[in-house]
Structures are given as C-alpha cells and as structure tokens.
Design a protein around this motif. Structure first.
Motif, PDB file in Angstrom:
ATOM      1  N   GLY A 572       0.793  -1.227   0.000  1.00 43.42           N
ATOM      2  CA  GLY A 572       0.000   0.000   0.000  1.00 43.42           C
ATOM      3  C   GLY A 572       0.819   1.266   0.000  1.00 43.42           C
ATOM      4  O   GLY A 572       0.261   2.375   0.095  1.00 43.42           O
ATOM      5  N   ASP A 573       2.151   1.122  -0.110  1.00 43.49           N
ATOM      6  CA  ASP A 573       3.028   2.298  -0.110  1.00 43.49           C
ATOM      7  C   ASP A 573       3.183   2.836  -1.526  1.00 43.49           C
ATOM      8  O   ASP A 573       4.280   2.878  -2.097  1.00 43.49           O
ATOM      9  CB  ASP A 573       4.401   1.940   0.472  1.00 43.49           C
ATOM     10  CG  ASP A 573       4.339   1.662   1.974  1.00 43.49           C
ATOM     11  OD1 ASP A 573       3.391   2.130   2.614  1.00 43.49           O
ATOM     12  OD2 ASP A 573       5.245   0.966   2.480  1.00 43.49           O
ATOM     13  N   THR A 574       2.089   3.235  -2.118  1.00 39.91           N
ATOM     14  CA  THR A 574       2.102   3.684  -3.511  1.00 39.91           C
ATOM     15  C   THR A 574       2.882   4.972  -3.705  1.00 39.91           C
ATOM     16  O   THR A 574       3.267   5.309  -4.822  1.00 39.91           O
ATOM     17  CB  THR A 574       0.665   3.885  -4.014  1.00 39.91           C
ATOM     18  OG1 THR A 574      -0.003   4.813  -3.147  1.00 39.91           O
ATOM     19  CG2 THR A 574      -0.105   2.568  -3.995  1.00 39.91           C
ATOM     20  N   HIS A 575       3.119   5.690  -2.611  1.00 43.45           N
ATOM     21  CA  HIS A 575       3.826   6.963  -2.690  1.00 43.45           C
ATOM     22  C   HIS A 575       5.342   6.792  -2.708  1.00 43.45           C
ATOM     23  O   HIS A 575       6.072   7.759  -2.939  1.00 43.45           O
ATOM     24  CB  HIS A 575       3.439   7.838  -1.493  1.00 43.45           C
ATOM     25  CG  HIS A 575       3.561   7.115  -0.191  1.00 43.45           C
ATOM     26  ND1 HIS A 575       2.606   6.200   0.241  1.00 43.45           N
ATOM     27  CD2 HIS A 575       4.518   7.152   0.770  1.00 43.45           C
ATOM     28  CE1 HIS A 575       2.982   5.706   1.419  1.00 43.45           C
ATOM     29  NE2 HIS A 575       4.127   6.262   1.756  1.00 43.45           N
ATOM     30  N   ARG A 576       5.830   5.594  -2.437  1.00 42.30           N
ATOM     31  CA  ARG A 576       7.284   5.388  -2.379  1.00 42.30           C
ATOM     32  C   ARG A 576       7.834   5.211  -3.798  1.00 42.30           C
ATOM     33  O   ARG A 576       7.799   4.126  -4.372  1.00 42.30           O
ATOM     34  CB  ARG A 576       7.620   4.171  -1.509  1.00 42.30           C
ATOM     35  CG  ARG A 576       7.341   4.411  -0.023  1.00 42.30           C
ATOM     36  CD  ARG A 576       7.963   3.352   0.861  1.00 42.30           C
ATOM     37  NE  ARG A 576       7.737   3.609   2.268  1.00 42.30           N
ATOM     38  CZ  ARG A 576       8.529   4.384   3.036  1.00 42.30           C
ATOM     39  NH1 ARG A 576       9.605   4.946   2.507  1.00 42.30           N
ATOM     40  NH2 ARG A 576       8.246   4.571   4.302  1.00 42.30           N
ATOM     41  N   ASP A 577       8.339   6.311  -4.343  1.00 39.39           N
ATOM     42  CA  ASP A 577       8.784   6.304  -5.739  1.00 39.39           C
ATOM     43  C   ASP A 577      10.144   6.963  -5.943  1.00 39.39           C
ATOM     44  O   ASP A 577      10.532   7.266  -7.067  1.00 39.39           O
ATOM     45  CB  ASP A 577       7.756   7.017  -6.614  1.00 39.39           C
ATOM     46  CG  ASP A 577       7.612   8.504  -6.273  1.00 39.39           C
ATOM     47  OD1 ASP A 577       8.200   8.947  -5.255  1.00 39.39           O
ATOM     48  OD2 ASP A 577       6.925   9.216  -7.031  1.00 39.39           O
ATOM     49  N   ASP A 622      14.354  14.686   3.428  1.00 40.29           N
ATOM     50  CA  ASP A 622      13.588  15.391   2.396  1.00 40.29           C
ATOM     51  C   ASP A 622      12.577  14.480   1.703  1.00 40.29           C
ATOM     52  O   ASP A 622      11.524  14.950   1.258  1.00 40.29           O
ATOM     53  CB  ASP A 622      14.534  15.977   1.338  1.00 40.29           C
ATOM     54  CG  ASP A 622      15.372  17.129   1.874  1.00 40.29           C
ATOM     55  OD1 ASP A 622      15.010  17.676   2.937  1.00 40.29           O
ATOM     56  OD2 ASP A 622      16.396  17.457   1.239  1.00 40.29           O
ATOM     57  N   HIS A 623      12.894  13.197   1.616  1.00 44.63           N
ATOM     58  CA  HIS A 623      12.069  12.280   0.820  1.00 44.63           C
ATOM     59  C   HIS A 623      11.575  11.089   1.645  1.00 44.63           C
ATOM     60  O   HIS A 623      11.231  10.048   1.076  1.00 44.63           O
ATOM     61  CB  HIS A 623      12.869  11.759  -0.378  1.00 44.63           C
ATOM     62  CG  HIS A 623      13.422  12.831  -1.257  1.00 44.63           C
ATOM     63  ND1 HIS A 623      12.665  13.506  -2.190  1.00 44.63           N
ATOM     64  CD2 HIS A 623      14.663  13.379  -1.328  1.00 44.63           C
ATOM     65  CE1 HIS A 623      13.421  14.401  -2.820  1.00 44.63           C
ATOM     66  NE2 HIS A 623      14.637  14.357  -2.305  1.00 44.63           N
ATOM     67  N   ALA A 624      11.519  11.253   2.956  1.00 46.06           N
ATOM     68  CA  ALA A 624      11.219  10.116   3.829  1.00 46.06           C
ATOM     69  C   ALA A 624       9.953   9.380   3.436  1.00 46.06           C
ATOM     70  O   ALA A 624       9.938   8.144   3.336  1.00 46.06           O
ATOM     71  CB  ALA A 624      11.125  10.601   5.277  1.00 46.06           C
ATOM     72  N   ASP A 625       8.867  10.102   3.183  1.00 43.98           N
ATOM     73  CA  ASP A 625       7.602   9.443   2.852  1.00 43.98           C
ATOM     74  C   ASP A 625       7.626   8.812   1.465  1.00 43.98           C
ATOM     75  O   ASP A 625       6.828   7.921   1.178  1.00 43.98           O
ATOM     76  CB  ASP A 625       6.448  10.459   2.924  1.00 43.98           C
ATOM     77  CG  ASP A 625       6.209  10.952   4.335  1.00 43.98           C
ATOM     78  OD1 ASP A 625       6.601  10.228   5.275  1.00 43.98           O
ATOM     79  OD2 ASP A 625       5.640  12.052   4.493  1.00 43.98           O
TER      80      ASP A 625
END
Length: 936
Positions: A572-577, A622-625
């Motif tokens: 479900g971590d669709t934001h991890r790009d 800066d990009h943790a999420d």
C-alpha cells in the motif's frame, strides 16, 4: 606436485604472491582482508555448502552426464526458437575461439577493428533484410527488442496518447515482457486482432508480427498506412529468414523492425544467448537504443569503424537515457552475420524455401485441418479435442510440437527439418502420407512476394567456401586485442580468465539444442545446473532466492528495482517512488531506476569518494515518505571498501526503504563478505564479470537477481505466463552459458573462490603502490588499502602538459595493452583492474609500460616534443608508419617500438591510427560502405 584448477586460474604463484604482498605491506592474504574490509561485514560463512573443488576432467565428466540426461528432441515448437545448423567453421573458428569470445566492448576502436567490421556486417544484414536504413549492433533477445521498440515509438512519435496497440498474434513471451516494461512507464497496452483492422481510439504505436505466433503471414501495408493516418507509428516483429521470401516491413511503410537472429546459426540453448535486432528508417537513427557501429576515418584519412552516437549514453545521460541497455549480444550477432556471409543471399533463400516446402508438405497432408492459408514455417492445425493426443504421439516419435490449446497444435519447421520429420508429424495426426507430402519439391511460389535484392555487398558474396571464411575470420581477429593476447586492465569490467574447461560444454547438443519451452522432462541436466547455481549464488551472496532470468546486468538491475517497486505497492506504499543514487554510481543504475518508474535523487560523495552520510541523512529527511530505495555499489565505484556501509543500510531501512547493492564489484567480495547479510535487500550479479562467462566483445552477459526472502515473490516468472513480470523471453535467460559459471564454481571450491578474491585485491594494491609515484591514486580506503581496482588521476598531468587520458589510452596500444577504463567514474582518470588471473610477469609488463609512458609525458612537459605532436598524441601507430614520409619530431622507432616492450612479448599492430569520432557522428554511415570507399 599436481596443480589444482584454482592454481591454474589464479595467476600469481606462491613466490609471486609473496612479492606482491611485500610491496602492499601485509604478511598474508588474511591480513590483507582484515586491513581492507570493515570488521563488521567480514563474513567467511556460507561457502561451506559449496561442493569440494573438482578437477577439470572430473567436472567435464559431470557436465557430460548432465548433458546426456537432457533430451535434444526434434523441436517443432517454434515461437521464435528454431533448430539451426551452425557451420562447423563458425563453431571452431568463432564461437569456440578465444580471440573472439574473450574480447571486450570495442570502446578502444583502433584495436577492435575486426569485431567492429563484423558488427557492421550484422547491421547491414539486418538493414537489408528488413529494408530499413539503420540497424543497431544487436539487442538482448526478441522480447526485449520489442520492449525497446515500444519505447522508441513513444519517443519518436507525435501522438500524446499513452496507449499501445498490439496484435493478439504476437509471441506470448513478447507480450509478457511488453506488459512488464509498460506498466512502470504508464503505458496502457491494448490487444486486438489486427488482421481484422484497427479498432477505435487513439494510440501512439502499433506492434504486429510476421509471421505471427500462429504462423499466419499477413500483409500489413494497409494497416500501417491506416495507423499513420491516425498519428501512430508502427513496429513489426519480423523473421529474417522469412524476409528472404516475403515483402519486408520497411517496404510496407513500417517505422521500426524488431526480432531475433537466433535461427541464423545460433543454437536454441534452452533460451539463449541470442542476438535480438532493432532497425529503423534514417529519420529515427538517433533514437535507436543500444550500440551502433559507424564508419569514420582515422588521422591519415583511412576508413575506420567505431561505436557511434549512443556509446555509453547511459553513463552520460543517466536517468534521461533512452535505455539502460549496456550489454548487447555481440558474439552471437557476429555468428549470425557470419552465417549470412557463409551462405550468402542465394543460400539463405534456398534454406527459407526448403523450410517453407516442409511446412507446405505438412499442410497438404493435414488437408482441411489447417487454420491459415498463408504461412512461412509454422502450420496451425485445428484438431477439436484431440490436440493433446497428437502432441503425445509426436513426442513418442521424438518430436516436440506446440500444444496451443485443447483444439490446436502448432508445427514449426526449420533448417534441420527433414522429410522424415514431416512424415512422423503426419503420422502423429493419423494421416497417411500422400505420394509427395514429404517431398521438398512442393511449390512455394505463392509466398514469394519479395522483389528487392538484399545482401549484395561483397561481405555476403565472397566467403562461401570454408577456406575463404577461415581466412576472413582470422584476418578480422588479427585486428583486435582480446584477452588471449594481453592483459585487459579495465576497471569495473573484471576481464578475467575464461577457462577452456568452463567453455567446452556450451556447444554440446545436450545443452545447445534444447528448446526453452520443451517439456520439463527433456531438461533434467539443464535444470540441475540452474538449481545448483541458484543455491550456490545464494550462499555466496547471503541472499535467500535467485532468478537467473535477466540476460544482462542492466536487466538484473531492472528486475531488482521492479521487485522493490512491487513490494511497496503490495504494502500500500504507492507513494514510495524515490530512488537515492550516489553521484559515483554506474550510469545504468539511474537509467534502470527511471525505467522502473522511480524518481532519481543524487546523493553526494565526500572528497575521499565515500557516500556522504550527512547528505544521505538530508536526502532521507527530504524524501522520507517517498523513499523507495537506495542503489549503492560495494565496494564503491571508486574502488574502496566504505567502512560506513552498514550504517548507510540501516539509515535507509529505518526510513522504510530498501537497499539495492549493485553486484558489479562482487569480485572483491566473494568469500569475504555477503551483501545479503550486511544490509542488502537485493543485488544483481554479473556472471560475465565475477563468474567467468566471457564478455564476447560486448555480450553475452548474464545478470541474475538475488533477493532476501521478503522480495522473493516479486522475482520475474515464466514469460509464457501473463502477469509473470518477466524481463526476458526465456524463463532462465541465457541458459546455454550457465554451465560456464557452474564449472567455475565447481572447480574452484570455497577456498579457491576466496583466494581468487584476495589475489585480485592484492594485485590491484600492488599496481596502486607501484604506480602512485607516477600517476596519483585518487582514492584509498583505511590503511591506504583499495579494493580490486584503483583510479589513476591524470587531471594534474593534463593541466600541466595537455596530455589526456585519451592520449595515454591510445599509446598503450603501441605497447600491446588494452587501456584501462577511461574517465569513469571520474573524468580525466584511468580505472585499473588486474583481476586474479594475471600473473606477476604480465602485471609488471603493464606497470613498465605505464612508467615508460610517464617518461614520454615528462618529455612533453620538458618541451622536447610539442603537445600537439608527440608519441602520445600521435598514437596509436600502425605498420604503415614504418614507410613513407615522416615529419614528426619523434622517431619511427619510438613510435612503433617504444621502450618498455619486452623482446619476447611480440608486437601488436593497431589496425588504424587514431579515429575521428566527431566526423563519424556528423557523417553517420552504419552499414557496409560501397567498394569505392575501400578503394579511396
């Protein structure tokens, strides 16, 4: 004393190793390991599961038994894989010849003219047969070529649509790889029966095939015209043998052609390696991915060949590269080109006619059961409810047919098909032969629609006798430097011994003549090799699962990043790009990340070359999420063991990311440390570097992907299965060359592998210590120790004297050596990697040459020779420099016989002088020039 295989593989003997270690300043190899590697990652465990080392003859006996256990049945499965009759002269003089298979990518073209000419012939062959103006010098296989065609259509077209239209009759494995490649890029694939015409809607491209998977031959001219009217470009997958008879796609208006050259003399080999191809019209030449051989001139105006346009473009453009392909299939492309040269246009046409006649004979015998009227080599039979029984009957006769479904059977003919095979197939259908059903005299005029000529160049009309071909191959190989001639000290490329005992089995029929989709019971020996390697590589690297499917290191990178991406999506971590990549990383890392749909953020390196952990912490914050992963190379691309690697991995894991450890430098880790245990979640391995598969002039390669258990469900699956996320056309990739790595590990054993690693490290440190006073070593680790390669910094020399890394590289050719890696990872430097296979004599010869070159540089600095006219700027020098006018301030003797060459070493004569690369790019010629060019 009987010497073990490890003693034969590892160059320095006991006395030489003692001298090396004395210069390095350590007492033993174990002391070197302790001094070089961080204590926290030293790990000698895992290798106990490997079998004890065996002798060469024991291993060849074991491989012979495994090959014998396979069934090289008569294969009539087709789907892009066909039996072929490799001319024995090509087997002995090319495929099994170390002058060809130990060569590296021709980045130094002046000493690579032979293989470059052979590749130009390949490009000409593909261009002629497809009726396109430009072809590249090979792709990894047909399915990846189709995927590259898809992205090329998207780049080159003007349509804003994200939809690709593909024909339902594409090969199933090609469809799967297309879906794998399309999804991260946001491309929507729509399947349709395009023989019935275009469906409604917009799309940027169309992919069709001729013949299709069903065997049907369609005239696509009207569909191509209709697609163009709607703003779409069209790519056609085309069988080159069929194109000797039918109208080529280029004459029907296609924009791109793709396919495989496997049936041109390259054995099926359970899936590979085989040279795919990609060709385009001139307007799209600069969009071609991969490598392109072009024609240029040297400083004397002599015609010369070089890599053009895209040379190493993934290292230059990184995440903006058009492809991550860095390995082609050079050796197999050359086999295919020479197969075409040996047979010539008339011979190829005769083979194609014979293939079609046999297919026609089968169709005649099956009468009303044949589905398609127009076919080349493959007949699709409709047998309601009886397909399985027919396939079983054929199997009992030693023939493998394709079970399409319960009602359909596919029968593919090839060069090896005989009248007896035709009879056996018809008997399997319960059909009695008519009087002429097995005859090769069945008329074939109906399929012959090609009117244009092809392969008219002398390269394809001059070498039809074995004597002529034998001498042609020798003439070409004499223009090259390969590993059989001298040390190739390329940093990051690991040009080590490819032992004869490792190579011997790959041409045995039990390994070479098995179809990748043959019944599983046909391949127990191959599957044993595969499963052994999966277990052994897992143990060596500390990972839990391995897939051998990726057929290049770049594809292994891609498969590993896809696994990370799918893992995050499933959670479900669709934001991890976001993918973090150090500035020193291989350029393919960034290109692979972009292909996998990831955003690249660069992490700085410190002055000592290590990853800057402060900048890493900042980037993570800066990009943790959005953090998906970090890609690191270990030891680093700078050639050092970074002592904070465990902390780096922990920082990324704590932020929810995964750690990708690039396995390019695994030759400095085997037996000493395991990336799957010091923090890696996934790595690709280069079997063509660490594990002795030869580079073959720029391919074949194998890039297995190894993962921890949580990523194992996301490894690529069987390409025949939709949704399997396959990255190549065969489940086990280039399976026919896996016996090379199997034999290497089996003969070395755990102790031999560890000693090889430590000897490679020792030799690199020896070179660094010996040369540091002449060319400053840019990076070292703690205690002044480097890993398996060292970077020599010439930037100060260039600033002071004007002499560049190019000058040094070209001058080394006069000394008989291939240059180290130039300007990577730092511009203005040379990266040297000796490997464990070079003995001290050869290493000292290289060092002597480098010291002599430094002396020549000093002469330039002192004003003895001007910067624009000296032995370095004039290098390399050919035999022609011995005659004619000579107006240089240095003598002919210095030019061609520089100080530092041992008298018994033998002179290597570069084939041409320094090549003008810019001229070749401005005047792009990528097929065989006309005869007048040679005369000029």
């Amino acid at each position: 004393m009987t010497r073990s295989f490890a003693d034969r593989h590892i160059g320095p003997d006991r006395d030489e190793l003692a001298r090396i270690l004395d210069v390095v300043g350590v007492g033993s190899l174990d002391d070197l390991a302790t001094a070089a590697l961080p204590a926290g990652i030293l790990d000698g465990s895992g290798l106990e599961v490997l079998p004890l080392a065996a002798t060469e003859h024991e291993v060849l006996s074991e491989l012979a038994a495994l090959a014998h256990s396979n069934t090289a049945a008569t294969s009539m499965i087709g789907l892009g894989y066909y039996d072929t009759l490799t001319p024995p002269v090509l087997v002995r003089s090319l495929l099994e010849n170390p002058a060809w298979y130990t060569a590296y990518t021709p980045y130094q073209p002046e000493i690579s003219q032979g293989r470059l000419e052979a590749l130009l012939n390949f490009q000409t062959m593909v261009s002629d047969l497809t009726a396109m103006e430009v072809a590249n010098s090979s792709m990894l296989d047909e399915a990846t070529a189709a995927a590259e065609a898809m992205t090329l259509l998207r780049r080159a077209g003007r349509s804003k649509s994200e939809r690709l239209l593909i024909d339902t009759d594409l090969f199933p494995q090609t469809k799967t790889v297309l879906y794998t490649r399309a999804e991260p890029l946001g491309i929507e694939i729509v399947e349709s029966d395009l023989a019935a015409g275009l469906p409604e809607g917009e799309f940027f491209g169309v992919l069709v095939q001729v013949p299709g998977a069903s065997g049907q031959v369609c005239d696509w001219a009207a569909l191509i015209e209709a697609a163009h009217e709607r703003g779409a470009l069209v790519a056609v997958g085309a069988d080159l043998l069929a194109l000797t008879l039918i109208t080529p796609p280029g004459e029907q208006g296609a924009d791109v052609c793709f396919g495989t050259t496997q049936r041109f003399g390259v054995p099926m080999g359970f899936g590979g390696p085989h040279a795919g191809y990609l060709s385009v019209h001139s307007e799209h030449a600069r969009q071609l991915p991969g490598r392109l051989v072009g024609v240029s001139v040297d400083v004397d105006g002599t015609m010369a060949y070089r890599l053009a346009l895209q040379t190493r473009e993934q290292h230059i453009r990184r995440e903006k590269a058009t492809s991550n392909i860095c390995t082609a299939q050079v050796l197999l492309a050359i086999v295919a080109a020479m197969y075409a040269s040996y047979h010539g246009p008339d011979g190829l046409r005769d083979i194609a006619r014979r293939v079609h006649r046999h297919a026609t004979a089968i169709a005649a015998g099956l009468d009303g059961a044949v589905v398609h009227d127009n076919f080349f080599d493959t007949v699709l039979a409709h047998i309601p409810g009886g397909a399985e029984a027919v396939v079983a009957k054929a199997k009992s006769r030693g023939i493998n047919l394709r079970l399409v479904d319960a009602d359909h059977v596919g029968i593919a003919c090839d060069e090896a098909t005989t009248g007896a095979h035709v009879a056996a197939v018809l008997e399997s259908f319960g059909t009695a032969l008519t009087s002429d059903a097995g005859s090769v005299a069945t008329p074939v005029e109906s399929i012959e629609t090609r009117a244009s000529e092809y392969l008219t160049h002398p390269a394809f009309t001059s070498y039809h006798t074995e004597t002529a071909m034998l001498r042609f191959l020798r003439r070409l190989s004499d223009k090259d430097i390969a590993l059989d001639r001298s040390m190739i000290p390329l940093g990051s490329c690991t040009m080590k011994l490819n032992a004869t005992a490792e190579m011997e089995a790959i041409t045995w029929p039990g390994f070479a003549r098995v179809h990748p989709y043959a019944p599983v019971e046909d391949a127990p020996g191959l599957l044993r090799v595969i499963h052994d390697l999966e277990d052994w590589l897992s143990a060596i690297t500390g990972y839990d699962s391995v897939s051998l499917q990726p057929n290049a290191g770049s594809q292994g990178e891609y498969a590993g990043l896809l696994a990370i991406r799918r893992y995050h999506l499933d959670r479900g971590d669709t934001h991890r790009d976001t993918c973090l990549i150090p500035s020193s990383a291989h350029g393919t890392n960034a290109a692979s990340a972009a292909m996998a749909g990831l955003r690249v953020e660069v992490v700085k390196c410190r002055d000592n070359g290590d990853v800057d952990l402060d900048d890493l912490r900042s980037k993570i914050a800066d990009h943790a999420d959005r953090l998906a992963c970090i890609m690191i190379t270990y030891p680093s691309t700078h050639g050092v063991y970074e002592h904070e690697v465990a902390e780096l991995c922990a920082l990324v894991h704590d932020a929810g990311g995964q750690v990708y450890v690039d396995g390019a430098n695994l030759n400095a880790l085997v037996g000493l440390a395991r990336p799957g245990r010091f923090g890696g979640d996934v790595s690709h391995l280069n079997l063509h570097k660490t594990f002795c598969i030869p580079h073959g002039g720029g391919g074949p390669g194998v890039g297995p992907v190894a993962v921890r258990s949580h990523l194992a469900p996301y490894l690529p699956g069987d390409p025949r299965e939709p949704g399997s996320h396959a990255v190549s056309a065969a489940a086990y990739g280039s399976a026919s060359i896996l016996p090379i790595t199997w034999a290497y590990i089996r003969m070395m054993g755990a102790e031999g592998l560890r000693n090889a690693t430590l000897t490679a490290i020792a030799s690199a440190n020896y070179i660094a210590r010996r040369l540091d006073a002449y060319f400053s070593v840019l990076y070292t680790g703690e205690h002044g120790i480097i890993a398996h390669e060292c970077i020599l910094d010439l930037r100060g020399i260039t600033k002071k004297t004007g002499i560049t890394v190019d000058d040094v590289a070209k001058r080394l050719a006069d000394y008989g050596f291939h240059a180290p890696t130039m300007s990577f990872p730092v511009a203005g430097t040379l990266m040297v990697e000796p490997t464990e296979s070079e003995n001290l004599t050869e290493i000292d010869e290289f060092i002597r040459a480098m010291i002599a070159i430094r002396g020549e540089i000093d002469q330039v600095a002192a004003g003895v020779w001007p910067v624009q006219d000296n032995p370095l700027r004039g290098a390399p020098h050919t035999a022609a420099c011995l005659v004619g006018e000579w107006d240089h301030p240095y003598s002919r003797e210095i030019a061609v016989f520089p100080q530092g060459i041992a008298p018994d070493r033998g002179k290597v004569w570069p084939a041409v002088r320094r090549i003008d690369g810019a001229f070749g790019d401005r005047n792009l010629v990528c097929s065989c020039p006309p005869l007048e060019a040679y005369a000029d």
